[in-house]
Scaffold this motif. Structure first.
Motif, short mmCIF file in Angstrom:
data_model
loop_
_atom_site.label_atom_id
_atom_site.label_comp_id
_atom_site.label_asym_id
_atom_site.label_seq_id
_atom_site.Cartn_x
_atom_site.Cartn_y
_atom_site.Cartn_z
N LEU A 119 0.84 -1.19 0.00
CA LEU A 119 0.00 0.00 0.00
C LEU A 119 0.88 1.24 0.00
CD1 LEU A 119 -2.55 -1.00 2.80
CD2 LEU A 119 -2.66 -1.50 0.35
N TYR A 120 0.52 2.21 -0.82
CA TYR A 120 1.22 3.49 -0.87
C TYR A 120 0.22 4.56 -0.46
CZ TYR A 120 3.97 7.40 -2.59
OH TYR A 120 4.67 8.58 -2.69
N VAL A 121 0.51 5.26 0.63
CA VAL A 121 -0.42 6.23 1.20
C VAL A 121 -0.31 7.57 0.48
CG1 VAL A 121 -1.03 7.50 3.29
CG2 VAL A 121 -0.29 5.11 3.45
N LEU A 122 -1.43 8.03 -0.09
CA LEU A 122 -1.50 9.37 -0.67
C LEU A 122 -2.08 10.35 0.35
CD1 LEU A 122 -2.66 8.39 -4.25
CD2 LEU A 122 -0.39 9.13 -3.54
N ALA A 144 -0.34 7.67 12.62
CA ALA A 144 -0.83 7.70 11.23
C ALA A 144 0.34 7.69 10.26
CB ALA A 144 -1.67 8.95 11.02
N PRO A 145 0.29 6.84 9.23
CA PRO A 145 1.34 6.90 8.22
C PRO A 145 1.28 8.23 7.47
CG PRO A 145 -0.12 5.00 7.87
CD PRO A 145 -0.70 5.82 8.96
N ALA A 146 2.42 8.74 7.11
CA ALA A 146 2.49 9.99 6.36
C ALA A 146 2.25 9.72 4.88
CB ALA A 146 3.86 10.63 6.55
N ALA A 147 1.82 10.76 4.18
CA ALA A 147 1.71 10.65 2.72
C ALA A 147 3.09 10.25 2.19
CB ALA A 147 1.26 11.97 2.12
N LEU A 177 -9.32 9.14 2.91
CA LEU A 177 -8.35 8.05 2.94
C LEU A 177 -8.11 7.69 1.48
CD1 LEU A 177 -6.79 5.97 4.66
CD2 LEU A 177 -8.83 4.55 4.62
N HIS A 178 -6.86 7.84 1.02
CA HIS A 178 -6.53 7.61 -0.40
C HIS A 178 -5.25 6.80 -0.47
CE1 HIS A 178 -5.83 9.53 -4.63
NE2 HIS A 178 -6.10 8.24 -4.68
N ILE A 179 -5.37 5.59 -1.02
CA ILE A 179 -4.27 4.64 -1.04
C ILE A 179 -4.17 3.98 -2.41
CG2 ILE A 179 -3.53 2.39 -0.11
CD1 ILE A 179 -4.67 3.28 2.57
N ILE A 180 -2.95 3.78 -2.87
CA ILE A 180 -2.69 2.96 -4.04
C ILE A 180 -2.29 1.58 -3.52
CG2 ILE A 180 -1.26 2.60 -6.09
CD1 ILE A 180 -3.12 5.05 -6.30
#
Length: 110
Positions: free
Chosen positions: A49-52, A75-78, A100-103
């Motif tokens: 997962l890559y956090v946007l 919380a994970p950072a962008a 919440l926006h994740i690739i």
């Protein structure tokens, strides 16, 4: 290759877009607005997962039992990356104040 009957693209297409797919991977653009909730769906493959953008969420199984609650955790950072194992049928509630926006790069079994 048969997919899970509750596959995210079949059961929650308003929250997932396929960016790329072949026999080895599927890349999903996953978005969940503040105060929104997905329908029950599943992810049958593990994923990077890559956090946007991040927001607090609660993930529940199809019976409503809490599987994960991000509140009170760092919380994970962008730009941060995470790993997640396959997810059985579940739904996600965005209980935070932002999107919440994740690739997700799902790695299919060979």
């Amino acid at each position: 290759m048969a997919v899970h009957p509750l596959d995210a693209m079949q059961s929650a297409p308003d929250h997932h877009d396929v960016l790329y797919e072949n026999e080895k991977v599927r890349i999903l653009d996953t978005r969940l607005a503040a105060d929104d909730r997905t329908p029950v769906h599943a992810h049958e493959w593990p994923a990077a997962l890559y956090v946007l953008s991040w927001s607090d969420f609660i993930r529940r199984d199809d019976q409503g039992n809490i599987l994960a609650d991000s509140r009170g955790k760092p919380a994970p950072a962008a730009g941060e990356a995470l790993w997640i194992e396959p997810l059985p049928p579940h739904y996600v509630e965005n209980v935070g104040s932002s999107d919440l926006h994740i690739i997700a790069v799902e790695v299919k079994s060979s």
